[in-house]
Design an enzyme around this catalytic site. Structure first.
Site, PDB file in Angstrom:
ATOM      1  CG  ASN A 190      -1.846   1.118   1.335  1.00  0.00           C
ATOM      2  OD1 ASN A 190      -1.502   2.242   0.996  1.00  0.00           O
ATOM      3  ND2 ASN A 190      -3.049   0.853   1.821  1.00  0.00           N
ATOM      4  CG  ASP A 204      -3.801  -6.118   9.256  1.00  0.00           C
ATOM      5  OD1 ASP A 204      -3.743  -6.293   8.016  1.00  0.00           O
ATOM      6  OD2 ASP A 204      -4.854  -6.231   9.903  1.00  0.00           O
ATOM      7  CE1 TYR A 248     -13.799   2.407   4.417  1.00  0.00           C
ATOM      8  CE2 TYR A 248     -11.715   1.458   5.126  1.00  0.00           C
ATOM      9  CZ  TYR A 248     -12.930   1.336   4.487  1.00  0.00           C
ATOM     10  OH  TYR A 248     -13.273   0.136   3.908  1.00  0.00           O
TER      11      TYR A 248
HETATM   12  P1  ITT Z   1      -0.861  -4.085   2.935  1.00  0.00           P
HETATM   13  O1  ITT Z   1      -1.539  -5.292   3.547  1.00  0.00           O
HETATM   14  O2  ITT Z   1      -0.126  -4.434   1.677  1.00  0.00           O
HETATM   15  O3  ITT Z   1      -0.035  -3.316   3.915  1.00  0.00           O
HETATM   16  P2  ITT Z   1      -3.570  -3.058   2.731  1.00  0.00           P
HETATM   17  O4  ITT Z   1      -4.153  -1.759   2.249  1.00  0.00           O
HETATM   18  O5  ITT Z   1      -4.199  -4.330   2.210  1.00  0.00           O
HETATM   19  O6  ITT Z   1      -1.996  -3.048   2.445  1.00  0.00           O
HETATM   20  P3  ITT Z   1      -4.532  -3.617   5.407  1.00  0.00           P
HETATM   21  O7  ITT Z   1      -4.946  -5.023   5.130  1.00  0.00           O
HETATM   22  O8  ITT Z   1      -3.813  -3.324   6.700  1.00  0.00           O
HETATM   23  O9  ITT Z   1      -3.572  -3.035   4.288  1.00  0.00           O
HETATM   24  O10 ITT Z   1      -5.827  -2.695   5.298  1.00  0.00           O
HETATM   25  C1  ITT Z   1      -5.788  -1.416   5.780  1.00  0.00           C
HETATM   26  C2  ITT Z   1      -6.999  -0.651   5.282  1.00  0.00           C
HETATM   27  O11 ITT Z   1      -7.554   0.090   6.380  1.00  0.00           O
HETATM   28  C3  ITT Z   1      -6.578   0.385   4.254  1.00  0.00           C
HETATM   29  O12 ITT Z   1      -6.619  -0.147   2.951  1.00  0.00           O
HETATM   30  C4  ITT Z   1      -7.595   1.491   4.506  1.00  0.00           C
HETATM   31  O13 ITT Z   1      -8.797   1.189   3.889  1.00  0.00           O
HETATM   32  C5  ITT Z   1      -7.813   1.418   6.010  1.00  0.00           C
HETATM   33  N1  ITT Z   1      -6.867   2.307   6.731  1.00  0.00           N
HETATM   34  C6  ITT Z   1      -5.789   1.925   7.469  1.00  0.00           C
HETATM   35  N2  ITT Z   1      -5.121   2.998   7.934  1.00  0.00           N
HETATM   36  C7  ITT Z   1      -5.777   4.066   7.468  1.00  0.00           C
HETATM   37  C8  ITT Z   1      -5.554   5.458   7.583  1.00  0.00           C
HETATM   38  O14 ITT Z   1      -4.501   5.934   8.220  1.00  0.00           O
HETATM   39  N3  ITT Z   1      -6.410   6.280   6.967  1.00  0.00           N
HETATM   40  C9  ITT Z   1      -7.458   5.798   6.286  1.00  0.00           C
HETATM   41  N4  ITT Z   1      -7.743   4.507   6.114  1.00  0.00           N
HETATM   42  C10 ITT Z   1      -6.909   3.630   6.693  1.00  0.00           C
END
Ligand code: ITT
Length: 207
Positions: free
Chosen positions: A10, A76, A161
Site C-alpha cells: 500500500n 495491519d 477512510y
Molecule cells: P498491505 O496489507 O499491503 O499493507 P492493505 O491496504 O491491504 O496493504 P490492510 O490489510 O492493513 O492493508 O488494510 C488497511 C486498510 O484500512 C486500508 O486499505 C484502509 O482502507 C484502512 N486504513 C488503514 N489505515 C488508514 C488510515 O490511516 N487512513 C485511512 N484509512 C486507513
C-alpha cells in the site's frame, strides 16, 4: 546502515511510514523495492495476527544476502465503527471489494449510519505493527486513534477512510489535516513510535 524491509503493497501507508520514521537512521524499503514479490494470505482474526502473518511471510522470503541483516516490519490496520459492531475492522481493505473506490465505500458507511446521533457514531483507527529482528526475535505493538464518523466526505489528504473519520479536538476529518498533524496523533504514528523504542532496545542489546 541498518535496513527495514516493510511488508506492504500500500503506497499511501508506505509514504506515512517513511514520514513517521524519517528521523530514524535506518534505510526503509518496501518489499517490492527489495525485490520480494509474494502473495500473502491475511487469514488471522485480529490486526495483530495479520500484521505478524505479513512480517513472517516476508521474513521467510528474504533473499540469502539479506537474511540475518535486516528488520522486517508489517502494518495491519483498519477502521472499527462502534455502531456497526466494529465493521469494517480487519476487512477494511476488502470492504465492498478491493477495487471499489473509497468514495463509494465511504458514502456507503455514511448511509449505514443514517439517523444515528453523534454520541453513537464513535469509531477508531487501529494499527498493529509487527517486526522481526535480524536474529528472528518478534515484536508487536498497537496504536489507536479515537474519532467519529461524520455526515459527509471531506478532505483530500490521507487515504482510505480518512475523509469520513473526524477528530473532535481538530473539528475536521483526518483527510483535512496536514500529513504532519495526522502522523502526530494517528494510530500509525503511535504504533511506529512505540516500535521505534523497541528497535532502539534491540540495537543496544545486540550492537
Ligand atoms: P498491505 O496489507 O499491503 O499493507 P492493505 O491496504 O491491504 O496493504 P490492510 O490489510 O492493513 O492493508 O488494510 C488497511 C486498510 O484500512 C486500508 O486499505 C484502509 O482502507 C484502512 N486504513 C488503514 N489505515 C488508514 C488510515 O490511516 N487512513 C485511512 N484509512 C486507513
Amino acid at each position: 546502515m541498518r535496513k527495514i524491509i516493510f511488508a506492504t503493497g500500500n503506497k499511501n501507508k508506505a509514504k506515512e511510514i517513511h514520514e513517521i520514521l524519517k528521523d530514524l537512521d535506518f534505510e526503509i524499503q518496501t518489499m517490492k523495492e527489495a525485490g520480494i514479490n509474494i502473495d500473502i494470505v491475511e487469514d488471522g482474526t485480529t490486526f495483530a495476527e495479520n500484521s505478524m502473518i505479513k512480517a513472517r511471510s516476508v521474513f521467510k522470503a528474504l533473499p540469502k544476502e539479506l537474511k540475518g541483516k535486516v528488520y522486517v516490519m508489517a502494518d495491519d490496520s483498519g477502521l472499527a465503527i462502534d455502531y456497526l459492531n466494529g465493521e469494517p475492522g480487519i476487512y477494511s481493505a476488502r470492504y465492498m471489494g478491493e477495487d471499489t473506490s473509497y468514495d463509494i465505500k465511504n458514502q456507503n458507511l455514511i448511509n449505514r449510519l443514517d439517523g444515528v446521533k453523534k454520541e453513537d457514531r464513535g469509531a477508531r483507527f487501529v494499527c498493529a505493527i509487527s517486526c522481526i529482528c535480524p536474529n528472528g526475535e518478534e515484536k508487536s505493538v498497537e496504536g489507536t486513534i479515537e474519532g467519529y464518523i461524520g455526515w459527509e466526505i471531506a478532505g483530500e489528504n490521507g487515504f482510505g477512510y480518512d475523509p469520513i473519520f473526524y477528530v473532535d479536538e481538530y473539528g475536521c476529518s483526518t483527510a483535512q489535516m496536514t500529513a504532519e498533524q495526522k502522523n502526530a496523533i494517528s494510530h500509525r504514528g503511535k504504533a511506529l513510535r512505540a516500535m521505534r523504542e523497541e528497535l532502539m532496545k534491540y540495537e543496544n542489546i545486540s550492537g
